[in-house]
Design a protein around this motif. Structure first.
Motif, PDB file in Angstrom:
ATOM      1  N   VAL A 151     -44.523  -3.289 -68.794  1.00  0.00           N
ATOM      2  CA  VAL A 151     -44.076  -2.782 -67.492  1.00  0.00           C
ATOM      3  C   VAL A 151     -42.576  -2.940 -67.362  1.00  0.00           C
ATOM      4  O   VAL A 151     -41.866  -2.011 -66.961  1.00  0.00           O
ATOM      5  N   LEU A 152     -42.079  -4.136 -67.715  1.00  0.00           N
ATOM      6  CA  LEU A 152     -40.654  -4.387 -67.546  1.00  0.00           C
ATOM      7  C   LEU A 152     -39.825  -3.473 -68.439  1.00  0.00           C
ATOM      8  O   LEU A 152     -38.786  -2.954 -68.023  1.00  0.00           O
ATOM      9  N   SER A 153     -40.306  -3.224 -69.685  1.00  0.00           N
ATOM     10  CA  SER A 153     -39.538  -2.350 -70.575  1.00  0.00           C
ATOM     11  C   SER A 153     -39.555  -0.915 -70.057  1.00  0.00           C
ATOM     12  O   SER A 153     -38.525  -0.238 -70.062  1.00  0.00           O
ATOM     13  N   ALA A 154     -40.739  -0.457 -69.604  1.00  0.00           N
ATOM     14  CA  ALA A 154     -40.833   0.916 -69.095  1.00  0.00           C
ATOM     15  C   ALA A 154     -39.930   1.090 -67.886  1.00  0.00           C
ATOM     16  O   ALA A 154     -39.252   2.109 -67.724  1.00  0.00           O
ATOM     17  N   ASP A 155     -39.886   0.055 -67.051  1.00  0.00           N
ATOM     18  CA  ASP A 155     -39.052   0.096 -65.852  1.00  0.00           C
ATOM     19  C   ASP A 155     -37.573   0.177 -66.226  1.00  0.00           C
ATOM     20  O   ASP A 155     -36.822   0.982 -65.686  1.00  0.00           O
ATOM     21  N   ARG A 156     -37.173  -0.657 -67.202  1.00  0.00           N
ATOM     22  CA  ARG A 156     -35.796  -0.666 -67.678  1.00  0.00           C
ATOM     23  C   ARG A 156     -35.414   0.713 -68.223  1.00  0.00           C
ATOM     24  O   ARG A 156     -34.362   1.276 -67.916  1.00  0.00           O
ATOM     25  N   LEU A 157     -36.334   1.277 -69.024  1.00  0.00           N
ATOM     26  CA  LEU A 157     -36.100   2.577 -69.638  1.00  0.00           C
ATOM     27  C   LEU A 157     -35.923   3.659 -68.566  1.00  0.00           C
ATOM     28  O   LEU A 157     -35.013   4.490 -68.649  1.00  0.00           O
ATOM     29  N   ALA A 158     -36.787   3.614 -67.543  1.00  0.00           N
ATOM     30  CA  ALA A 158     -36.712   4.614 -66.470  1.00  0.00           C
ATOM     31  C   ALA A 158     -35.367   4.517 -65.761  1.00  0.00           C
ATOM     32  O   ALA A 158     -34.752   5.525 -65.416  1.00  0.00           O
ATOM     33  N   LYS A 159     -34.893   3.293 -65.564  1.00  0.00           N
ATOM     34  CA  LYS A 159     -33.604   3.116 -64.887  1.00  0.00           C
ATOM     35  C   LYS A 159     -32.474   3.667 -65.742  1.00  0.00           C
ATOM     36  O   LYS A 159     -31.533   4.262 -65.225  1.00  0.00           O
ATOM     37  N   LYS A 160     -32.569   3.483 -67.067  1.00  0.00           N
ATOM     38  CA  LYS A 160     -31.557   4.026 -67.970  1.00  0.00           C
ATOM     39  C   LYS A 160     -31.532   5.543 -67.901  1.00  0.00           C
ATOM     40  O   LYS A 160     -30.505   6.182 -68.054  1.00  0.00           O
ATOM     41  N   MET A 161     -32.725   6.150 -67.691  1.00  0.00           N
ATOM     42  CA  MET A 161     -32.806   7.603 -67.616  1.00  0.00           C
ATOM     43  C   MET A 161     -32.367   8.122 -66.257  1.00  0.00           C
ATOM     44  O   MET A 161     -32.464   9.318 -65.970  1.00  0.00           O
ATOM     45  N   GLY A 162     -31.935   7.210 -65.371  1.00  0.00           N
ATOM     46  CA  GLY A 162     -31.414   7.647 -64.084  1.00  0.00           C
ATOM     47  C   GLY A 162     -32.448   7.708 -62.980  1.00  0.00           C
ATOM     48  O   GLY A 162     -32.167   8.171 -61.887  1.00  0.00           O
ATOM     49  N   GLU A 163     -33.670   7.220 -63.274  1.00  0.00           N
ATOM     50  CA  GLU A 163     -34.675   7.180 -62.215  1.00  0.00           C
ATOM     51  C   GLU A 163     -34.601   5.829 -61.516  1.00  0.00           C
ATOM     52  O   GLU A 163     -34.027   4.883 -62.037  1.00  0.00           O
TER      53      GLU A 163
END
Lengths: 313, 301
Positions: free
Chosen positions: A297-309
């Motif tokens: 969850v934490l990695s997916a969340d981090r990734l989404a933030k990097k993508m601008g979400e």
């Protein structure tokens, strides 16, 4: 009463204690929920210490011998580990590929329907299975798929000429589970996407049409961007629960014939822990699942933030 | 409906119209597929065992029969299950709402001291859990095995539902609250006299979510309840569906005793109907609320 009024006016600074005292009513309201969280969420978190013990209910948490990582070693080196990972990830990935997009596609289709009574009727019907228990879904599946007189079994027999036993052949189990999920939840899953779609400015569609956009370009350039952030949030949650395959559904569809493809981490913990009494071993298996889930969850969340979400947390 | 009007102004190509028709058909087929199995089960529960064996699928039975319903009334298990589930659902939903709303209200106030700390406490429980076994040991340690409390208290707050309620509370204009404070109303008074009465849509939809969860719960009852007198409806239904197949779960044939073999298929269907009816009766009345409830929850908070 002035003393109850909140400090709405900026600059009206008071000591921390005084502010807390003023909010005593709010803390009183918070109290039952806090006690609940501590007793039923945080104490079981501490309970995972038995994964590092050889726990016996008679000796208790303090009396049981400590064994370090032995339970984890037993799990990772045992034969069951790869079988469980294959089944759990297999079902999860199939869900991600087929079940995750289903409500999005259905919502896009519903959004294209202009005839309002047709749309409303369709929505009312597709929401219903969400409210039906898995016990009933399992029972309906047996009624429809059984080899004696199940209607779907007979249709498949007529089309393929083969006797397809979906309920007890291991190779069909994953498809059965994913199919059930799609049938049960994709209708209800549309609500959140339809809500996002209803917020799209009509002028955007009109402007795009004036520019000569057809149905597919409208969908690609106007509709999909409108629900992109909703899709990303749903995707994070799904990736985070990749090891959560749902106890009930699989438990109810599992039988002695298809168990080789049907045993997942959740059912395994139940079988070993509750039925088998191997408390420490099954807690270790559960703890492994919790930790992997948290990391994902934490990695997916981090990734989404990097993508601008905006992400979840 | 402005979109529909502009659509009509632009002349559509034939291909576009075919796509439109296909979309209608696809949605229609999916919608029908969600109810057809239920229609068959309802029809089957009123049909004779002979017809059920001969015809693979039907919506209206040739010959009507109430034997299956007679059997489950005689058997009594499903009604005991309905009674127990009704109790757990009513008391459980009330407990859920009491815990969820009281917890959500302080968290919805941005000026609450320590709000971040409490929110983090909640988020941690979403990220990490002790798992099934520590939860089971806790329930058994608290002496709650074989009690309805084990089906009610461990899930008293669903974090997901709590966040939906909190977001709803945040949308209520703060002017109302400030006015009440000037009139000398306490925080607790504001919660009960202003916030709750204004929150009927979210209370209705979240109550529905909790109630459906209690009614449909199978796994917790299987974990925590051994006493046959406390059997809930889903357990009773599962047992009837398995047993009506003429075999024990281990595959050995069942001795039916004085009643003889039951009309097995019709009985399964009748049991399914009886245990689903309560939900389907409530559904039309709350449908307009739950779409709203989910939409509020879609707002990130």
């Amino acid at each position: 009463m002035a003393k109850n009024a909140q400090p709405v006016v900026a600059g009206n600074r008071k000591s921390l204690w005084k502010q807390v005292y003023q909010q005593k009513g709010l803390y009183l309201l918070l109290l039952p929920g806090l006690i609940y969280l501590i007793v039923f969420k945080y104490i079981p978190m501490l309970g995972v210490v038995i994964a590092f013990q050889n726990f016996s209910p008679f000796l208790g948490f303090t009396g049981s011998p400590w064994v370090g990582f032995d339970q984890f070693k037993l799990f990772f080196t045992g034969n069951d580990f790869w079988m469980l990972m294959r089944n759990t990830l297999g079902i999860s990935l199939l869900n991600l590929i087929f079940y995750f997009p289903a409500p999005i596609i259905l919502a896009l289709f519903l959004n294209e329907i202009r005839c309002s009574w047709y749309k409303r009727l369709a929505q009312t019907l597709v929401y219903i299975p969400h409210f039906i228990s898995f016990v009933i879904v399992a029972s309906l599946s047996y009624t429809l798929f059984n080899v004696n007189d199940g209607i779907i079994h007979e249709i498949l027999l007529a089309i393929t000429g083969k006797n397809i036993d979906i309920l007890s052949k291991p190779q069909y189990f994953w498809g059965l589970i994913v199919g059930q999920s799609i049938w049960k939840e994709s209708g209800y899953g549309t609500i959140v996407f339809l809500a996002a779609l209803s917020g799209v400015d009509v002028q955007l569609y009109e402007a795009a049409k004036v520019d000569g956009a057809g149905r597919w370009r409208l969908m690609w350039h106007v509709t999909l961007p409108a629900i992109k952030s909703t899709i990303v949030i749903m995707l994070i949650m799904r990736v985070g629960s990749l090891l959560n395959t749902g106890y009930e559904q699989i438990f109810l569809m599992r039988n002695s014939l298809n168990v080789s493809k049907a045993e997942v981490i959740d059912t395994y913990v139940y079988t070993r822990g509750i039925s088998g009494g191997q408390y420490s071993y099954s807690t270790a298996v559960g703890l492994f699942k919790s930790i992997v889930g948290m990391v994902m969850v934490l990695s997916a969340d981090r990734l989404a933030k990097k993508m601008g979400e905006s992400g979840l947390y | 409906m402005a979109a529909a009007k502009t659509k009509n102004k632009i002349k559509r190509s034939v291909g576009d119209q075919i796509v439109q028709v296909l979309i209608y058909i696809f949605v229609g087929v999916f919608a029908v597929s969600t109810v057809l199995p239920f229609l068959y089960v309802v029809a089957g529960s009123f049909a004779t065992e002979k017809e059920l064996t001969q015809r693979a699928f039907f919506i209206i039975p040739h010959e009507w029969s109430l034997n299956a319903f007679r059997y489950i009334i005689n058997d009594g298990a499903i009604f005991r299950g309905l009674k127990n589930s009704a109790f757990v659902t009513i008391v459980g939903t009330f407990v859920n709402m009491a815990f969820t709303t009281t917890f959500a209200y302080p968290l919805s106030r941005k000026y609450l001291k320590g709000r971040n700390f409490f929110m983090n406490m909640v988020i941690i429980t979403m990220l990490f859990s002790g798992g099934m076994i520590p939860g089971y040991l806790l329930i058994s340690g608290l002496g709650m095995l074989d009690s309805f409390a084990s089906l009610i208290l461990p899930g008293a707050i669903s974090v997901f539902n709590m966040v939906i309620v909190k977001n709803f509370f945040q949308e209520i204009p703060t002017e109302l609250e400030e006015a009440a404070k000037i009139d000398g109303c306490s925080d607790i008074g504001i919660f009960f006299k202003i916030i709750l009465p204004l929150s009927k849509p979210v209370i209705a939809s979240i109550s529905l979510f909790y109630a459906v969860g209690h009614w449909n719960d199978y796994f917790n009852a299987m974990l925590y309840i051994r006493d046959p007198n406390k059997e809930v409806v889903q357990i009773a239904l599962r047992r009837i569906v398995l047993l009506a197949g003429g075999a024990n779960p281990d595959g050995s044939p069942i001795d039916f005793g004085e009643f003889g073999a039951p009309p097995e298929k019709a009985v399964k269907m009748a049991a399914t109907v009886v245990s689903t009816v309560p939900i389907l009766v409530v559904y039309p009345f709350v449908q307009k609320y739950f779409t709203k409830g989910v939409m509020v929850g879609a707002v990130k908070g």
